[in-house]
Enzyme design. Structure first.
Site, PDB file in Angstrom:
ATOM      1  N   HIS A  69       0.871  -1.174   0.000  1.00 40.12           N
ATOM      2  CA  HIS A  69       0.000   0.000   0.000  1.00 40.12           C
ATOM      3  C   HIS A  69       0.913   1.231   0.000  1.00 40.12           C
ATOM      4  CE1 HIS A  69      -2.778   2.955   1.817  1.00 40.12           C
ATOM      5  NE2 HIS A  69      -3.773   2.146   1.502  1.00 40.12           N
ATOM      6  N   ASP A 122       3.065  -4.397   7.579  1.00 37.21           N
ATOM      7  CA  ASP A 122       1.803  -3.664   7.489  1.00 37.21           C
ATOM      8  C   ASP A 122       0.678  -4.665   7.740  1.00 37.21           C
ATOM      9  OD1 ASP A 122      -0.528  -2.432   6.751  1.00 37.21           O
ATOM     10  OD2 ASP A 122       0.167  -1.770   4.779  1.00 37.21           O
ATOM     11  N   GLN A 176      -4.581  -5.063   6.869  1.00 35.18           N
ATOM     12  CA  GLN A 176      -5.584  -5.991   6.350  1.00 35.18           C
ATOM     13  C   GLN A 176      -5.602  -7.323   7.101  1.00 35.18           C
ATOM     14  OE1 GLN A 176      -7.860  -5.249   4.153  1.00 35.18           O
ATOM     15  NE2 GLN A 176      -7.033  -3.238   3.632  1.00 35.18           N
ATOM     16  N   LYS A 206     -10.548  -0.747  10.546  1.00 36.65           N
ATOM     17  CA  LYS A 206     -10.726  -1.924   9.690  1.00 36.65           C
ATOM     18  C   LYS A 206     -11.032  -3.165  10.521  1.00 36.65           C
ATOM     19  CE  LYS A 206      -7.419  -0.305   6.176  1.00 36.65           C
ATOM     20  NZ  LYS A 206      -8.249   0.401   5.197  1.00 36.65           N
ATOM     21  N   CYS A 216      -4.789   2.685  -3.544  1.00 32.44           N
ATOM     22  CA  CYS A 216      -3.532   3.187  -2.969  1.00 32.44           C
ATOM     23  C   CYS A 216      -2.403   2.179  -3.156  1.00 32.44           C
ATOM     24  CB  CYS A 216      -3.696   3.535  -1.487  1.00 32.44           C
ATOM     25  SG  CYS A 216      -4.925   4.806  -1.212  1.00 32.44           S
TER      26      CYS A 216
END
Lengths: 168, 418
Positions: free
Chosen positions: B132, B208, B211, B234, B376
């Site tokens: 991302h 990261d 998600q 999220k 993104c």
């Protein structure tokens, strides 16, 4: 709720399926300018030539959604052969149409974006001819940027042409 | 509390959905079909209630007042930190769990503190092509300033990381930045395997988790990364708060990120002394109500069970892939790993030659919410030669009826564009 038929008018779909003035002119001599919509990744490449006072030729490249592509296609057909001041007027009028508060449109219902006070007053939509088919876009505020992408790109190109023209 | 199930048990989605007020609304005469949880998830009543209850009974600034509600607010704020730490298996949450604005800010924090003190001319870092922008641009900004180079792990046609050249790529790099799960392809990356190689090469690993943390059981000790960033919104929590977890021994020597209140022990006219972990990295009044909400979201997810969430989503993803293939065949191109067990519940696709933006617009007429755009992740879009994709993503509150509604709306979009 605004219906799809407000957005996807037949003439828009026609210009999307069969875009006019598609491609790129050799640059130079043509002016070349790229526009991006960072929201959706749409890209537009406008190349155009100026002969004397007039935009003598224009081509549209890049890729994007039906609204950005058809609007640019309609724009290319509308500006070709017009003088630069006429093209600037048309850009002004078109962007005016895109900044009308949707509640002033026939059949409006839901809230939309407020008109930008910096934008021009109510445009004469009559003079836009086929381009008036895009006025339904105002009911879908997120898509206004799609419809104006080609126009903003051309406006930037005209500014660059002006700057280049005033140079020695 | 949410419907509690064992790991092997199927979720009772019908019951669970009752916890999510927004999912009962209609859009244009259709029940909402929310398939954009990868962008932001909906919140259960338990999270909304916890935030309101805190605001109505306890709110005061934290770490400042000596009066009772200030003390209670501080205690609840720090309890949320503990809950988040427990949720990701952090060994010492009270020092390693930093509250940020979102995952993006967490990654910027690593770049601006660890990166700024460790990277310089001649150095290199390694990222993946499927990051991302949040795990790309902070490094590019820093690279402009500090003059190090960025290498890239390529992505295969199937949307997996191409690790054939990993040994060569990782050689000499000081940092590896990797997404646990692609927000476009759904690809679940072998973070622990890559971390092992990276650590052997002397690099730190920044993961990261925006998600993955909301959808998979997470344990930082087995994940093997050194930093992990994720966002509350999220994972059924509110916007405005995220988390950066970092290993204590890496965080301890780092300079502060932003300057202001809370992050100092002492300020004199000739300088300042930074505060201890974790407050050194939390300048200014933190998002307190949001932290309470995040704590409630973690409680909710733990009540459902992350194993159960994952099992549910893997089954639903498999159903979606099969349904879309059966109904649309070659008209629908699905990006990412063909095997549902290699991916999370994120499905990016191209449908005939209908632009994703138009597709999303038409689906909206049927109440179906999907994302259209570059997500993104423009380097990844370029890798696959597209400007944009349509993306449907699922969460614990989606079921097969949502997938069927998506397929029906796609069929209608196909008919509309002829």
């Amino acid at each position: 709720m605004a219906g799809l038929e407000d957005l996807y008018r037949e003439i828009i779909l026609d210009h999307y399926r069969s875009p006019r003035n598609r491609g790129e002119l050799a640059s130079p001599p043509a002016y070349r300018v790229e526009g991006f919509n960072p929201l959706c990744g749409d890209e537009i490449v406008v190349t155009f030539e100026i002969e004397g006072e007039a935009v003598s030729d224009i081509k549209i490249g890049g890729s994007g959604c039906s609204i950005s592509q058809s609007s640019a296609s309609l724009m290319s057909a509308a500006v070709k052969g017009k003088t630069v001041p006429e093209v600037r007027d048309l850009i002004h009028t078109f962007k005016g149409m895109m900044s009308i508060h949707e509640s002033t449109l026939p059949g409006a219902g839901e809230d939309g974006e407020a008109a930008d006070p910096a934008e021009p007053g109510p445009p004469d939509i009559e003079e836009l001819g086929e381009l008036a088919a895009l006025q339904g876009v105002v009911k879908f505020p997120v898509r206004i940027k799609c419809a104006t992408l080609g126009w903003n790109t051309l406006a930037q190109g005209l500014d660059e042409a002006d700057a280049a023209g005033s140079a020695p | 509390m949410a419907n509690v199930t064992g790991p092997a048990e199927a979720l009772d989605v019908t019951l669970l959905r009752k916890d999510f007020p927004l999912l009962s609304r209609e859009v244009g005469g259709h029940p909402i079909v929310y398939l954009d949880s990868a962008a932001s998830a909906q919140r259960p009543r338990q999270v909304l209630d916890a935030m309101r209850e805190y605001d109505e009974t306890t709110h005061a600034n934290v770490h400042r007042g000596v009066y009772r509600i200030a003390e209670e607010a501080t205690r609840r704020f720090e309890a949320a930190r503990e809950a988040v730490g427990r949720f990701i298996g952090a060994p010492t949450p009270s020092r390693e769990v930093l509250f940020s604005k979102n995952a993006t800010e967490g990654l910027n924090l690593v770049a601006r503190t660890w990166g700024r003190t460790h990277l310089g001319p001649g150095d290199a870092i390694l990222l993946t092509e499927m990051e991302h922008h949040a795990n790309i641009v902070p490094w590019q900004m820093l690279a402009e300033e500090r003059g190090f180079t960025i290498r890239w792990i390529p992505v295969t046609d199937d949307g997996l990381l191409d690790l054939d050249q990993l040994d060569r790529l990782v050689d000499g790099v000081k940092l590896v930045g990797i997404t646990c799960m692609s927000n476009v392809l759904g690809t679940l990356n072998p973070v622990s395997e890559i971390a092992r190689v990276a650590h052997a090469a002397g690099a730190v690993v920044v993961a990261d988790g925006a998600q993955s943390v909301p959808h998979l059981p997470t344990d930082v000790s087995t994940l093997g990364c050194d930093f992990l960033a994720f966002s509350a919104h999220k994972m059924l929590g509110p916007t405005g708060i995220g988390v950066l977890w970092g290993k204590e021994e890496l965080l301890e020597p780092l300079p502060p990120f932003l300057g202001g209140g809370e992050m100092i022990l002492d300020v004199r006219k000739d300088g300042f002394t930074p505060n201890d972990l974790p407050w050194r990295f939390e300048a200014g009044t933190p998002p307190i109500t949001e932290a309470i909400g995040l704590g409630a979201a973690v409680d909710y997810l733990e009540g459902v069970g992350m194993e159960a969430v994952r099992s549910h989503e893997i089954a639903l993803t498999a159903y979606a892939m099969e349904t879309l293939r059966e109904r649309f065949g070659d008209d629908l191109r699905l990006f990412g790993p063909p095997d549902p067990s290699d991916r999370g519940g994120v499905l990016s696709f191209a449908f005939r030659d209908v632009h994703p933006h138009d597709l999303s617009q038409i689906l909206d007429q049927y109440g179906v919410c999907i994302r259209a755009g570059h997500h993104c992740a423009k380097p990844l879009m370029r890798r696959f030669g597209v400007n944009a994709t349509a993306r449907a993503s699922v969460a614990l509150y989606n079921d097969e009826s949502d997938v069927d509604a998506l397929a029906d709306a796609l069929a209608a979009a196909g008919a509309f564009f002829g």
